[in-house]
Structures are given as structure tokens and as C-alpha cells.
Enzyme design. Structure first.
Site, PDB file in Angstrom:
ATOM      1  N   ASP A   1      -0.165   5.079   0.890  1.00 47.42           N
ATOM      2  CA  ASP A   1      -0.446   6.086   1.923  1.00 47.42           C
ATOM      3  C   ASP A   1      -0.389   5.453   3.319  1.00 47.42           C
ATOM      4  O   ASP A   1      -1.165   4.549   3.623  1.00 47.42           O
ATOM      5  CB  ASP A   1      -1.845   6.684   1.709  1.00 47.42           C
ATOM      6  CG  ASP A   1      -1.990   7.405   0.374  1.00 47.42           C
ATOM      7  OD1 ASP A   1      -1.078   8.160   0.006  1.00 47.42           O
ATOM      8  OD2 ASP A   1      -3.029   7.215  -0.292  1.00 47.42           O
TER       9      ASP A   1
ATOM     10  N   ASP B   1       0.875  -1.157   0.000  1.00 49.37           N
ATOM     11  CA  ASP B   1       0.000   0.000   0.000  1.00 49.37           C
ATOM     12  C   ASP B   1       0.931   1.231   0.000  1.00 49.37           C
ATOM     13  O   ASP B   1       2.110   1.106   0.343  1.00 49.37           O
ATOM     14  CB  ASP B   1      -0.868  -0.049   1.263  1.00 49.37           C
ATOM     15  CG  ASP B   1      -1.684   1.204   1.466  1.00 49.37           C
ATOM     16  OD1 ASP B   1      -2.287   1.674   0.492  1.00 49.37           O
ATOM     17  OD2 ASP B   1      -1.708   1.725   2.606  1.00 49.37           O
TER      18      ASP B   1
HETATM   19  C1  G6P Z   1      -5.900   5.728   0.101  1.00 50.12           C
HETATM   20  C2  G6P Z   1      -5.857   6.551   1.380  1.00 50.12           C
HETATM   21  C3  G6P Z   1      -7.216   7.084   1.732  1.00 50.12           C
HETATM   22  C4  G6P Z   1      -7.838   7.813   0.532  1.00 50.12           C
HETATM   23  C5  G6P Z   1      -7.909   6.885  -0.670  1.00 50.12           C
HETATM   24  C6  G6P Z   1      -8.418   7.602  -1.924  1.00 50.12           C
HETATM   25  O1  G6P Z   1      -6.487   4.520   0.376  1.00 50.12           O
HETATM   26  O2  G6P Z   1      -5.373   5.744   2.438  1.00 50.12           O
HETATM   27  O3  G6P Z   1      -7.090   7.960   2.823  1.00 50.12           O
HETATM   28  O4  G6P Z   1      -9.137   8.282   0.839  1.00 50.12           O
HETATM   29  O5  G6P Z   1      -6.608   6.376  -0.949  1.00 50.12           O
HETATM   30  O6  G6P Z   1      -7.458   8.576  -2.282  1.00 50.12           O
HETATM   31  P1  G6P Z   1      -7.678   9.714  -3.376  1.00 50.12           P
HETATM   32  O7  G6P Z   1      -6.315  10.367  -3.443  1.00 50.12           O
HETATM   33  O8  G6P Z   1      -8.053   9.047  -4.655  1.00 50.12           O
HETATM   34  O9  G6P Z   1      -8.740  10.608  -2.874  1.00 50.12           O
HETATM   35 MG    MG Z   2      -2.699   3.092   3.681  1.00 48.78          MG
END
Ligand code: G6P
Ligand code: MG
Length: 215
Positions: free
Chosen positions: A12, A10
Site C-alpha cells: 500500500d 511494501d
Molecule cells: C497497510 C496500510 C495501512 C493499513 C494496514 C492494515 O500497512 O498501509 O494503512 O491500516 O495495512 O490493513 P488492513 O487491510 O488489514 O486493514
Molecule cells: Mg505502505
């Protein structure tokens, strides 16, 4: 599994602390709307959760039209962009680059499985893009984590059967996705956050390939 054929990360909250930036952007939006949002709620309900699902949690109990929902998702994304545009390679987590290099030199494929549509931008800002043999991001699948789809898709990109993969995640939704994909799951963060990972590490600092291996 003695040695995996692929390790799927993953992004983030695992390779960089953008989960904090996602929180700050959502908090900005919640403040605009006069809705409370705490760090604790973020950790429990928003970590690793997709853009729309995150907004649905924040505005639960409030009435908004679909147009307003779309506008709020775009506004949050603008706030998020303002934060990530300033990112530099210094924001890769401690130990991250050394671990990726060790995995690659062991002949193991490395891929990304991120729910974020901003994944490639963040990888570029961190100068990490070239490390990955496959990048599955928020544009690749319809069903988000905890559905297994994004991890299965990433395994397909590097042509490895899912039982021969290890997935690495900081969110419990991601751990559930990895397990549902039939992979071994390594959780990054406090053990209390997770349900059923094969291994938990507090962070990536001073971690080696052997620390990710699961029996
Ligand atoms: C990841 C992060 C989330 C986020 C999601 C969508 O999973 O951990 O916090 O909401 O991605 O990200 P985006 O940049 O497409 O809004
Ligand atoms: Mg994450």
C-alpha cells in the site's frame, strides 16, 4: 552490498496508491462517528499503521467498548473493500511492473511485506500476484511495523539472510521495521516523511534496479 539477493516491497503506497483508499475508508468511518480526520493526520499518524492501531489513533479521547471497536474495524474494512473491489491493473504505480520485471530477470527474489489482511486481494486485482516469490501479509505476524517481524518473515519466505535484502517502503514505520530487520531501506515519498532511510526516491516512475541499490 553490490547486488541484493532479495528486494522486499511494501504494498500500500508503494506498488499502488491504496493508502489513499485506506484514508477514504477511515475518513468515512470518522465522519460516521462525528470525529475529524484530515489528510495531514493520515500521512503523519496512519500511513503504514495497522488496522487496530489506526482506529485507536482516530478514536483517542473517546470512550468505546471492545465490541464497538470490533464493529468499527469491520465497518472500515467494508468501506475499504467497496473501494478495492473496483481496482484494475491500471492502478499499479507508473514504472511498477517494468521494475518488477527487471528485478526478476536479474535473478533477484521479490517478496511482499504488507501489514494488510487485504494484501492478496489487492495483488490479485492488480494482477501482480505471480511476480512474487513470497508474500508476507497482515495474517503472518503479530507485531506490526515498526517491529521488524514482517520483513524478517518475508526474507524467510524467499530464504535470504536479511543483510542481503533491500526493503522498499512509503511509511516511516516501515523504514524503521526494515532497519530493525538489518536490511537496507529505500523510502518512496518526500524525504521529510522519513527518519534514517538509506535512500529516498520520490516515486517509482522510470526507476531501474540500479536506482534501488544502496552501497
Ligand atoms: C497497510 C496500510 C495501512 C493499513 C494496514 C492494515 O500497512 O498501509 O494503512 O491500516 O495495512 O490493513 P488492513 O487491510 O488489514 O486493514
Ligand atoms: Mg505502505
Amino acid at each position: 552490498m553490490s547486488q541484493p539477493q532479495a528486494i522486499i516491497f511494501d504494498l500500500d503506497g508503494v506498488l499502488t496508491d491504496t493508502s489513499e483508499y485506506h484514508y477514504q475508508a477511515w475518513k468515512h468511518l470518522a465522519d460516521d462517528e462525528g470525529i475529524t480526520l484530515t489528510h495531514e493526520e493520515n500521512d503523519e499518524h496512519l500511513r503504514g499503521v495497522g488496522r487496530r492501531e489506526s482506529l485507536m489513533y482516530i478514536i483517542r479521547g473517546h470512550q468505546y467498548s471492545e465490541n464497538q471497536i470490533q464493529e468499527m474495524m469491520e465497518r472500515k474494512n467494508r468501506y475499504y473493500h467497496a473501494l478495492i473491489e473496483r481496482m484494475t491493473p491500471k492502478e499499479v504505480v507508473p514504472g511498477g511492473v517494468a521494475l518488477l520485471e527487471e528485478i526478476k530477470s536479474a535473478g533477484i527474489k521479490v517478496a511482499i511485506a504488507s501489514a494488510s489482511k487485504n494484501c492478496r486481494l489487492v495483488l490479485d486485482r492488480l494482477q501482480l500476484t505471480s511476480y512474487f516469490d513470497g508474500i508476507a501479509d497482515g495474517n503472518c505476524v503479530v507485531n506490526g511495523k515498526p517491529a521488524p517481524d514482517i520483513f524478517v518473515y518475508a526474507a524467510g519466505l524467499v530464504n535470504v539472510f536479511t543483510p542481503n535484502c533491500i526493503g522498499v517502503e512509503d511509511a516511516d514505520a516501515g523504514i524503521q521495521a526494515i532497519k530493525a530487520a538489518g536490511m537496507k531501506a529505500v523510502a518512496i515519498g518526500p524525504a521529510s516523511r522519513f527518519h534514517g532511510p538509506d535512500k529516498v526516491l520520490p516515486n517509482m516512475e522510470n526507476k531501474h534496479l540500479k536506482d534501488l541499490l544502496v552501497e
